[in-house]
Motif scaffolding. Sequence first.
Motif, short mmCIF file in Angstrom:
data_model
loop_
_atom_site.label_atom_id
_atom_site.label_comp_id
_atom_site.label_asym_id
_atom_site.label_seq_id
_atom_site.Cartn_x
_atom_site.Cartn_y
_atom_site.Cartn_z
N CYS A 50 0.86 -1.19 0.00
CA CYS A 50 0.00 0.00 0.00
C CYS A 50 0.90 1.25 0.00
CB CYS A 50 -0.92 0.00 1.22
SG CYS A 50 -2.10 1.39 1.27
N TRP A 66 -5.07 -0.45 8.91
CA TRP A 66 -5.30 -1.72 8.23
C TRP A 66 -6.37 -2.48 9.01
CZ3 TRP A 66 -3.53 -3.84 3.71
CH2 TRP A 66 -2.47 -3.19 3.06
N VAL A 69 -12.08 -6.73 6.60
CA VAL A 69 -13.45 -6.40 6.24
C VAL A 69 -14.28 -7.68 6.30
CG1 VAL A 69 -14.95 -5.45 4.46
CG2 VAL A 69 -12.63 -4.54 4.75
N GLU A 77 -15.76 -3.63 10.96
CA GLU A 77 -14.41 -3.97 10.54
C GLU A 77 -13.52 -4.20 11.78
OE1 GLU A 77 -12.95 -0.87 8.08
OE2 GLU A 77 -14.45 -1.17 6.48
N THR A 126 -10.39 -10.46 3.58
CA THR A 126 -10.22 -9.24 2.78
C THR A 126 -9.61 -8.16 3.66
OG1 THR A 126 -12.13 -9.82 1.42
CG2 THR A 126 -11.38 -7.52 1.36
N GLN A 128 -8.07 -4.25 4.12
CA GLN A 128 -8.26 -2.90 3.57
C GLN A 128 -7.23 -1.95 4.15
OE1 GLN A 128 -12.21 -0.54 2.84
NE2 GLN A 128 -11.57 -0.02 4.92
N LYS A 130 -6.37 1.92 4.57
CA LYS A 130 -7.04 3.23 4.57
C LYS A 130 -6.03 4.30 5.01
CE LYS A 130 -11.20 3.50 6.24
NZ LYS A 130 -12.32 3.58 7.22
N THR A 139 -8.55 4.48 0.04
CA THR A 139 -8.56 3.08 0.51
C THR A 139 -8.16 2.14 -0.62
OG1 THR A 139 -10.89 2.77 -0.02
CG2 THR A 139 -10.36 3.53 2.22
N LYS A 140 -7.67 0.96 -0.20
CA LYS A 140 -7.34 -0.11 -1.15
C LYS A 140 -7.62 -1.46 -0.48
CE LYS A 140 -3.64 -2.26 -3.83
NZ LYS A 140 -2.21 -2.27 -4.16
N LYS A 141 -8.27 -2.36 -1.22
CA LYS A 141 -8.62 -3.68 -0.68
C LYS A 141 -7.83 -4.78 -1.39
CE LYS A 141 -13.33 -2.49 0.77
NZ LYS A 141 -14.78 -2.80 0.63
#
Length: 383
Positions: A50, A66, A69, A77, A126, A128, A130, A139-141
Amino acid sequence: MASGMERLTSRMCCVLLSLLLAGVASALEITSTGQTTIDKASTQSVKLDCQFSLAAEDFGPLDIEWSLVPSDNQKDEIVVILFSGDRVYEDYYPPMKGRVHFNAADPKNGDASINLIGLKSSDSGTYQCKVKKAPGIRTKKMVLNVMVRPSKPSCHTEGSTLEGKNIVLRCTSNEGTKPLQYNWEKTSGNKLLPESAVMDPMGGTISVRNVSNSASGTYRCIATNRVGSEDCILHLKVTPPPNTAGIVAGSIIAVLLFLLIIALILFCCCRARHRKKYEKEICNEIREDVPPPKSRVSTARSFTVGSQRSSLGSMSPSNLHEYALKPQYDKIPSEEYDRPPSQIPLPPPSATSTAARMSGPNLSRMGGIPVMIPAQNRDGSIV
């Protein structure tokens, strides 16, 4: 006029707000372009990438979070690791305590990546990333699949290995994340599977019908999933069918010999028992002498008495003495031979005295005449 001015003012405000938002959107960016789905084996390590960039417009404090999810949107979360206020909180999530760390010593320089070591199957999920720096948020998953690699499989055969029979080669791995795929190969000889072989990659079997000696050899099974593979070796030896007729004949002969031995043992036991019983009866038997027939005894006695009388009538004084020395004629020959030697009667005690009284002058006084008495054998015949 006033209404027109208000309309112009509202339009200008909207334009300024859109420009401001556009500037913010172009300021904070996550620049990582790596894969969004990662497959890893248990006990391995993984880096969740990330990377981000900041602009002058981003003036607020930097926060990096982090989290896991949940698949259910109704659940919250779960924060795994946190950077906030220039401080790192690595022990935020107890199940990953000591196993999750930021990749960079100072994440605010643009590297929000984390490293997760000693992976477990429960780490799947999953994740994530942020990044927050007012007024921007990005954000990225990523999806992490922690899989268990196949354990070393076991190879074995099912069914008879005789020629002409059906046989199954089976390969089984007890551990490993599904789906597992099995592949069989022959590593000896012509390295070709039998023509009648049917392979099941998911079940891990090879079925061979009417197996022949050419199927003998070394086989290898490989169990594979997305994170690893393991194999096992199987040595197959196909043997010719046994001589059934010889086995049957041998079995019959063995049974007959067994029965013959039993019969001999029973015969010997019965014979020994019969002999023992016979000897016992002989020992307990009471023996009795059978008396001679009365008619024979009376005849012999009458003959003897008559002979004695006639002989005495013809005796002379000179041969009377010889008469005393001869065997007595009153003995019954049949009794002497019929009786055992131990039971032969002794001469009467008065026989000698009687002969003495009848000798010489006494016989003359009695008016008798001495007569020569012929000798007589044991049969009663005159010699």
